[in-house]
Design an enzyme around this catalytic site. Structure first.
Site, mmCIF file in Angstrom:
data_model
loop_
_atom_site.group_PDB
_atom_site.id
_atom_site.type_symbol
_atom_site.label_atom_id
_atom_site.label_comp_id
_atom_site.label_asym_id
_atom_site.label_seq_id
_atom_site.Cartn_x
_atom_site.Cartn_y
_atom_site.Cartn_z
ATOM 1 C CG ASP A 31 -7.330 -4.573 -2.220
ATOM 2 O OD1 ASP A 31 -7.572 -5.667 -2.734
ATOM 3 O OD2 ASP A 31 -7.777 -4.248 -1.113
ATOM 4 C CG ASP A 35 -2.141 -1.006 0.834
ATOM 5 O OD1 ASP A 35 -2.523 -1.098 -0.347
ATOM 6 O OD2 ASP A 35 -2.621 -1.684 1.755
#
Ligand code: GLY
Length: 377
Positions: A157, A100
């Site tokens: 994601d 991330d």
């Protein structure tokens, strides 16, 4: 106007932006460089104190950079820059970082560099991209998502983290980062997305051989289900990979996932549930998925021929209208705008609550419709 919307739709978007800015301005005064996640008793706490590398810690900064770009007000840029500085410790310490990195530094350093030309921010962004590139697994051709667990996994994601790699190639002139991003996107096409336009959340790989070992359930209802935020990441992420590479398969995948999303969302009048393949009862909503899908649809519309555009633009407007009509909290004394966002299906504590990334995508979507956004991805 960037998108062909009606005068009424423009007026509606303008009214929403005015309400949004009023609320953002109030929150900005309260928050400083805090890193908000989910409000507690109507007020954001500082997730950065407890967990500096938490994946959502830069979305408030992303909102602030969008607000700065749209209004030119310095107070937004100041708090965004302060968030960026706080993240330096995460890069120095390295531990705790996972895939991330894209979310964390696209919304801080890269946005700062894009809007102000700050060279220090550019360096931060390139460093962050290098750490993300170091997670690439040649056995399996994917970027490893998390650090925990026995399995080495890739998740849908991650498509939203790839733009920092595309950006790093662009600003350095070195195509290595872009090639890694495309290798990951190709693996996602083959192993994470399904032929019907839906998406798995997680795919696990054997660390040595790179063979796929399983496709377990993730934040949605369960194995084989259709977690809506994952579907939204797929629409938007594939459209972004197309933007940065021109590879047709990415655009086709974005369209396929968009068609799947819209066919399912229509069943609930575009109020988006957490998982399209969960039992009909209980009904749990996830408006972060609705807002993110709307932005993905708008991005997608920019890459298709003229006669294809209305499907995506009108659907994005529909999703944002439902969301703002039914699910927004405009009270300036309370933090959090987009209500009924859900982090995952199986945990009541962060189900149907305001979550910061819902607000980011709401703001981006409305600003896109007004032609006042800038591309953060
Ligand atoms: N990237 C984690 C999530 O969508 O919840």
């Amino acid at each position: 106007m960037k998108y062909n919307i009606t005068v009424q739709e423009q007026e509606w978007a303008q009214q929403i932006w005015e309400k949004l800015e009023k609320k953002l301005s109030a929150q900005n005064e309260r928050l400083g460089s805090r890193m908000p996640y989910i409000p507690v008793n109507g007020r954001y706490e500082d997730m950065g104190e407890e967990h500096l590398t938490w994946w959502t810690n830069s979305f408030w900064s992303g909102i602030l950079w969008q607000a700065y770009h749209a209004t030119g007000k310095q107070c937004y840029a100041e708090n965004a820059a302060a968030t960026e500085e706080r993240l330096d410790r995460a890069l120095e310490e390295y531990t705790g970082l996972d895939h991330d990195i894209g979310f964390l530094w696209l919304h801080t350093a890269v946005a700062d560099y894009r809007l102000t030309g700050n060279e220090r921010s550019k360096l931060r962004g390139v460093r962050a991209a290098s750490v993300l590139a170091s997670r690439f697994q040649p056995a399996g051709n994917y970027i490893r998502a998390w650090n925990h667990g026995e399995d080495s996994v890739a998740i849908i994601d991650c498509l939203m983290n790839l733009p920092i790699l595309y950006w790093a190639s662009e600003v350095t002139g070195d195509s290595a980062w872009k090639k890694l991003a495309m290798a990951h996107a190709d693996t996602a096409l083959r192993e994470i997305l399904r032929p019907d336009g839906s998406s798995n959340h997680i795919v696990a790989f054997d660390r040595e051989s790179g063979e796929v070992t399983k496709k377990p359930g993730g934040q949605g209802y369960g194995e084989g289900s259709s977690w809506t935020r994952g579907q939204a990441w797929a629409i938007y992420g594939m459209a972004l990979s197309y933007r940065h590479t021109g590879k047709q398969e990415y655009l086709d995948a974005s369209k396929r996932t968009a068609h799947y999303f819209l066919a399912n969302a229509a069943l609930t009048d575009y109020d988006v549930v957490i998982d399209f393949r969960a039992p009909a009862e209980p009904v749990y909503y996830d408006n972060t998925a609705a807002a993110c899908a709307a932005c993905g649809l708008l991005e997608l519309s920019e890459h298709v021929p003229e006669l294809e555009k209305p499907l995506y633009v009108k659907s994005a407007v529909k999703l944002l209208q439902r969301l703002t009509e039914r699910f927004c909290n405009w009270m300036t004394e309370e933090d959090g705008i987009t209500t009924k966002g859900s982090a995952r299906y199986d945990r009541a504590s962060d189900r149907e609550v305001p979550i910061i990334y819902g607000d980011y995508f709401l703001a981006e979507g409305i600003l896109r419709l007004l032609g006042k956004d800038f591309l953060i991805w």
